[in-house]
Motif scaffolding. Structure first.
Motif, PDB file in Angstrom:
ATOM      1  N   UNK A  22      27.609  58.128  -3.960  1.00 17.42           N
ATOM      2  CA  UNK A  22      27.190  57.708  -2.805  1.00 17.42           C
ATOM      3  C   UNK A  22      28.702  57.701  -1.820  1.00 17.42           C
ATOM      4  N   UNK A  23      28.529  58.254  -0.431  1.00 18.59           N
ATOM      5  CA  UNK A  23      29.491  58.403   0.256  1.00 18.59           C
ATOM      6  C   UNK A  23      29.388  57.445   1.551  1.00 18.59           C
ATOM      7  N   UNK A  24      30.270  56.862   2.047  1.00 16.45           N
ATOM      8  CA  UNK A  24      30.641  56.007   3.113  1.00 16.45           C
ATOM      9  C   UNK A  24      31.606  56.418   4.049  1.00 16.45           C
ATOM     10  N   UNK A  55      34.740  56.397   1.720  1.00 11.23           N
ATOM     11  CA  UNK A  55      34.748  56.119   0.295  1.00 11.23           C
ATOM     12  C   UNK A  55      33.450  56.879  -0.378  1.00 11.23           C
ATOM     13  N   UNK A  56      34.014  57.384  -1.680  1.00 14.82           N
ATOM     14  CA  UNK A  56      32.936  57.966  -2.530  1.00 14.82           C
ATOM     15  C   UNK A  56      32.802  57.138  -3.705  1.00 14.82           C
ATOM     16  N   UNK A  63      36.303  55.911  -5.011  1.00 18.01           N
ATOM     17  CA  UNK A  63      37.443  56.373  -4.403  1.00 18.01           C
ATOM     18  C   UNK A  63      37.791  56.109  -2.872  1.00 18.01           C
ATOM     19  N   UNK A  64      38.924  55.739  -2.245  1.00 17.48           N
ATOM     20  CA  UNK A  64      39.175  55.698  -0.727  1.00 17.48           C
ATOM     21  C   UNK A  64      39.911  56.637  -0.362  1.00 17.48           C
ATOM     22  N   UNK A  65      39.630  57.188   0.517  1.00 17.78           N
ATOM     23  CA  UNK A  65      40.674  58.306   1.325  1.00 17.78           C
ATOM     24  C   UNK A  65      41.073  57.933   3.007  1.00 17.78           C
ATOM     25  N   UNK A  66      42.440  57.875   2.807  1.00 19.41           N
ATOM     26  CA  UNK A  66      42.959  57.438   4.374  1.00 19.41           C
ATOM     27  C   UNK A  66      44.186  58.360   4.502  1.00 19.41           C
ATOM     28  N   UNK A  67      44.604  58.271   5.824  1.00 21.49           N
ATOM     29  CA  UNK A  67      45.709  59.208   6.026  1.00 21.49           C
ATOM     30  C   UNK A  67      47.045  58.438   6.033  1.00 21.49           C
ATOM     31  N   UNK A  68      48.045  59.218   6.275  1.00 20.01           N
ATOM     32  CA  UNK A  68      49.260  58.773   6.083  1.00 20.01           C
ATOM     33  C   UNK A  68      49.836  57.535   6.850  1.00 20.01           C
ATOM     34  N   UNK A  69      49.085  57.314   7.854  1.00 24.55           N
ATOM     35  CA  UNK A  69      49.377  56.008   8.734  1.00 24.55           C
ATOM     36  C   UNK A  69      49.045  54.751   7.997  1.00 24.55           C
ATOM     37  N   UNK A  70      48.110  54.888   6.811  1.00 16.62           N
ATOM     38  CA  UNK A  70      47.709  53.694   6.187  1.00 16.62           C
ATOM     39  C   UNK A  70      48.241  53.570   4.722  1.00 16.62           C
ATOM     40  N   UNK A  97      36.163  66.755   0.064  1.00 19.91           N
ATOM     41  CA  UNK A  97      35.081  67.722  -0.274  1.00 19.91           C
ATOM     42  C   UNK A  97      35.312  68.266  -1.854  1.00 19.91           C
ATOM     43  N   UNK A  98      36.760  68.395  -1.675  1.00 18.14           N
ATOM     44  CA  UNK A  98      37.248  69.008  -3.281  1.00 18.14           C
ATOM     45  C   UNK A  98      36.901  67.837  -4.376  1.00 18.14           C
ATOM     46  N   UNK A  99      36.953  66.681  -3.925  1.00 22.06           N
ATOM     47  CA  UNK A  99      36.571  65.775  -4.926  1.00 22.06           C
ATOM     48  C   UNK A  99      34.948  65.813  -5.501  1.00 22.06           C
ATOM     49  N   UNK A 100      34.112  65.998  -4.405  1.00 22.72           N
ATOM     50  CA  UNK A 100      32.654  66.027  -4.510  1.00 22.72           C
ATOM     51  C   UNK A 100      32.383  67.390  -5.260  1.00 22.72           C
ATOM     52  N   UNK A 101      33.071  68.441  -4.845  1.00 28.46           N
ATOM     53  CA  UNK A 101      32.924  69.751  -5.422  1.00 28.46           C
ATOM     54  C   UNK A 101      33.258  69.743  -7.052  1.00 28.46           C
TER      55      UNK A 101
END
Lengths: 595, 595
Positions: A22-24, A55-56, A63-70, A97-101
């Motif tokens: 599940x992706x949010x 979040x996936x 897992x949570x993906x965020x960018x360098x600022x955070x 995407x790579x993670x889902x793949x």
């Protein structure tokens, strides 16, 4: 911990609904950059409060993906949450995407709420699912059932931005938009971007903190314009204004039903903004013209009124920030000052200015090492005392009836180390070099970014964000399409810098557990010379607040940078001193005298 | 005039062959940048001798398109030729495609020789013809029948570039190429680019002036490699070398017949290089994988041997050019010197160097206003006397067994005006700023170009060409894929700067009827620091010849630029002085002392 229980509940719901992954995203139905609390599902689930998150969740991993600022903030907030951080853009870290793949197995189902995923994102996920022989379910929102005290859906009151502030009327904007639709061969246009809707209709509200927009869709055809919004948010005056301009009003929720009956042949949409649930509502035979919303480009190029007013807003804002710096320098060491109390004082100075509406984003007031987190925000639990040394970084801005501001100053609150001074001087050089650019028509941010980044790159350093972003006019403080970044993206070609665009110039240096320095001014793109080599452009400064002369090693500046700094400081004094007390003005005189 | 008669003859041939519009590019069967005389159909027809030309002829009009480097020259050479100049890239000037689109009428036929038009160009023209309901005929060469004394087709002798010069063997290169083909899913690969063929096979020849290649096609499959070339150009030694490496040799002309019988399923081709006549020869069922030739990227990244040797070549070349500048400065005003006689002296100094093979392109020796034409070349009729004032611009280079060079110096041959000094200083700044760049992995030329162009853009000036190009290794002096340009093109993303790439840094200022200034050094991309922000790159200087200190206004340089200049001049003295006479060395000491 609360978040772990929520994860368990989500996993139970996933099982029940036969969803394996599940992706949010941190998103609303409109692909807004900042979202109202109602939409903060990722924060509810993981505890991470930063403004970029995806979040996936599977039965075994989250897992949570965020960018360098955070990165720094996320590491702290996700500790013990049951969710792992994926640092976007870092070597060896898979993208979402790579993670889902890699993890979505054959016959499994990937699920997400189609209302918070754009058509473009959906296509990418659908493609991966297909390759993996898996399925996609876009119909379920699995957080709804778990989130007991979910915040209210926002329905704040709309108000009219008068012609003297908007510059261009709704009629004119609609007429231009219809011309653009015709050029693109579209007989209808679905606008779901809240900034576009507010800008087009010259209406504002308060649905998202610091972003004066309202939940809405706009559907434009040749002889028809429908606003889908909440009736309770529209008072008689606004209703009459809309009726007078032949804008029909329907309930926000009605759009799905209406689109299902739609007869337009070619509908213009921006697949990077419109959510996939809306697209799936159209009859199967509907064709789409996929392109930027014409309103996006139109609003990025400020009109004469907006430019004149924005300049006024920046004077007021410069006065507030300059007064604040003076207050800070004269009070530090004499009384207890915290990140939050400093921020409150700044707010007071802004509130004293005429036509001040709101801050344009949550003020970042970050002392010492906290400033190394680019988008840190102090909270009751994390509210550092500002000591009488090093820097306090304050990134803030205001919405005024005249326009929106965004400014960062890194203020020396006491003695500085050699390293801090060198770092500050380097960031000053970065800032000034970009401001001084002259460039021909056709240049994009990618051509100019190295001017700002050069001095940090020379030392093998960098900052993990763009150098600058467009600024909305009493809208989101972040807007496109232009910006200063160095990585060339597919559509970079259309991001030409054009006169009337306002973009921030905010290089920085961030040393984990050390300090953070950022200096941010706003730049207006204007015409420079026109010669046999074509039309050249340059920047005009909009922001007027002094830099920290005591933090600058003058000998590190080139003579060109020194001249730029002195010219800037002379302008700061000229424009700001008339609005200061005698003591403040005397201090400003001192800190802006030529180096 | 001769050219008018030739136009008439062409028009008669067009009528006879039912071709209403005939297009002639300046190209050979291999999309080479420089072509041998045999292929100079545009020059034969119009008299224009520049290196970029496309001619479109109808019964009533004849137009020639060329780029900014050649505008001034083209205006002069086309006078009275019956052909009109179209200045590419200038406002209001249609491109070749736009011109065809506008002028090719329904039922008319556009003709060209498919052997000199790439697949990509053909697709574009075919699309326009289709839109205009017109036809395309790619089978006829209408110049053949008119050009009585057409030069011989080149068939010079091949020679082997030994391992100590090539660095990597043919086996290794073929093995890498086959790996790349496999990755791209291709079971065959047609290489028609002459530079790729020469590089891959470690063979050289002399088919194009200053470009040591040979007319050839290479067809590679998993277990087979065929070289299509002229048997008379291959002696026993080369034949044995090829046989020893399992390279089959067939006649150059055989390729069309062989391709018609080809059984490969997926053939890798670069549609921007392979001519459409070759593509049409394949059986209809053949599929193509369209991508860059893997050899193009491979040869742009020089191997260790090539780098070591290239550095040696540049020392020799620097010695020759430095001696030449000394000679010029000590002889000017004392004897008659012309552009051509100066060029001859320079050639003599190069020929004195060990392993010198040839100039790497026709030397540009341009005095005063002639230098405003970027690619001017003096001829018997146009051979200016070098007077004792202003600048002589000399752009030249050599092929040595160790590598290829390209250097421009603009030499003060007497008193300079204030304007000339300011312009020279500006170009020095442009040159040094790019040389000093530090940048992370992933940057492309478009990110860096403003470093060089900034100082001229600041004044509303520009130069109508890229800032720099890749340099082949004993191949074409111009090569891709990298380069320094500012306009972002579709495929820019793949043009990342990588360690081992050699690119020129050649900003300039060109004032029509005034003067021309260009300063060109070659830069080797090398690794810089690796930090938490990733791998950084920088440039290493390859070219060592002094700049004109007497033309530099020191006070216009920033302290960083001045340091870069002084460091460079110190290196020039260290590397070059050991090879000079006492008098030359004393002079070099003087002109390289720190400013």
């Amino acid at each position: 911990m609360e978040t772990k229980k929520r994860l368990e509940a989500l996993r139970a719901a996933m099982k029940k609904n036969k969803i394996d992954m599940y992706l949010i995203p941190m998103s609303d139905f409109h692909a807004s950059e900042y979202v109202t609390d109602y939409f903060k599902e990722t924060e509810f689930l993981t505890g991470f409060t930063g403004e970029n998150a995806t979040v996936v969740v599977t039965q075994t991993k989250s897992g949570l993906w965020t960018d360098g600022r955070f990165f720094i903030q996320a590491k702290r907030e996700l500790k013990g949450s049951g969710t792992t951080l994926f640092e976007m853009g870092e070597e060896g870290v898979p993208t979402v995407s790579e993670y889902i793949k890699k993890n979505l197995k054959a016959n499994q189902t990937l699920g997400y709420d189609g209302r918070v995923i754009t058509l473009e994102q959906h296509r990418k996920f659908e493609k991966i699912a297909k390759e993996n022989k898996a399925k996609v379910n876009i119909k379920k929102n699995l957080i709804d059932g778990i989130w007991k005290n979910r915040p209210q859906f926002p329905k704040t009151s709309l108000w009219i931005l008068q012609k003297k502030y908007a510059g261009v009327t709704l009629e004119e904007k609609l007429s231009d938009l219809r011309k653009a639709m015709k050029e693109k061969g579209a007989d209808a246009h679905l606008i779901t971007c809240l900034y576009d809707n507010a800008w087009l209709l010259n209406l504002r509200a308060d649905d998202i903190a610091s972003v004066p927009v309202f939940m809405s869709y706009v559907y434009v055809k040749k002889n028809k314009c429908v606003l889908y919004a909440f009736p309770e948010a529209i008072d008689k005056k606004v209703a009459k204004y809309l009726a007078d301009h032949q804008v029909e009003v329907k309930d926000y929720e009605e759009i799905y039903k209406d689109l299902a009956k739609e007869t337009a042949k070619k509908v213009l949409i921006d697949p990077t903004i419109v959510n996939v649930a809306l697209i799936k509502s159209f009859p199967a035979k509907t064709e789409f013209v996929e392109d930027f919303n014409p309103t996006e480009m139109a609003r990025s190029i400020k009109n004469k009124t907006e430019i004149k007013n924005t300049k006024e807003a920046h004077i007021k804002d410069g006065v507030a920030v300059t007064k604040f710096i003076y207050w800070l320098k004269t009070h530090i060491g004499k009384e207890e000052i915290t990140e939050m109390s400093a921020s409150d004082v700044l707010l007071k100075y802004r509130q004293e200015q005429e036509n001040f509406l709101d801050v344009s984003f949550d003020t970042i007031s970050a002392y010492g090492p906290n400033a190394a987190m680019m988008h840190y925000s102090a909270t009751e639990e994390h509210n550092a005392t500002v000591e009488n040394k090093s820097f306090l970084l304050v990134d803030s801005g205001g919405h005024y009836l005249e326009g929106t501001t965004d400014i960062t100053r890194t203020i020396a609150v006491g003695p500085l180390t050699k390293e801090e001074k060198h770092a500050y001087t380097t960031v000053v050089r970065c800032n000034l070099r970009l401001q001084e650019a002259h460039f021909p028509k056709g240049c994009i941010g990618q051509n100019l970014d190295i001017l700002a980044r050069g001095p940090v790159w020379d030392e093998g350093l960098d900052y993990r964000c763009g150098t600058g972003h467009g600024v909305g006019h009493i809208l989101s403080v972040h807007e496109g399409p232009q910006g200063f970044r160095w990585k060339v993206a597919d559509k970079s070609k259309v991001w030409e810098l054009k006169p009337g665009m306002i973009t921030t110039d905010e290089p920085g240096l961030y040393v984990e557990d050390g300090y953070g320095i950022r200096i941010e001014n706003e730049l207006l793109c204007v015409e420079d010379k026109k010669t046999e080599y074509g039309q050249f452009y340059k920047f005009e400064q909009l922001t007027f607040t002094p830099f920290e002369v005591e933090a600058i090693n003058v000998e590190e500046l080139t003579h060109l940078e020194r001249k730029a700094l002195n010219d800037y400081h002379a302008a700061v004094y000229d424009k700001i001193s008339p609005y200061l007390t005698k003591a403040e003005a005397a201090w400003l005189k001192k800190v802006t005298k030529p180096l």
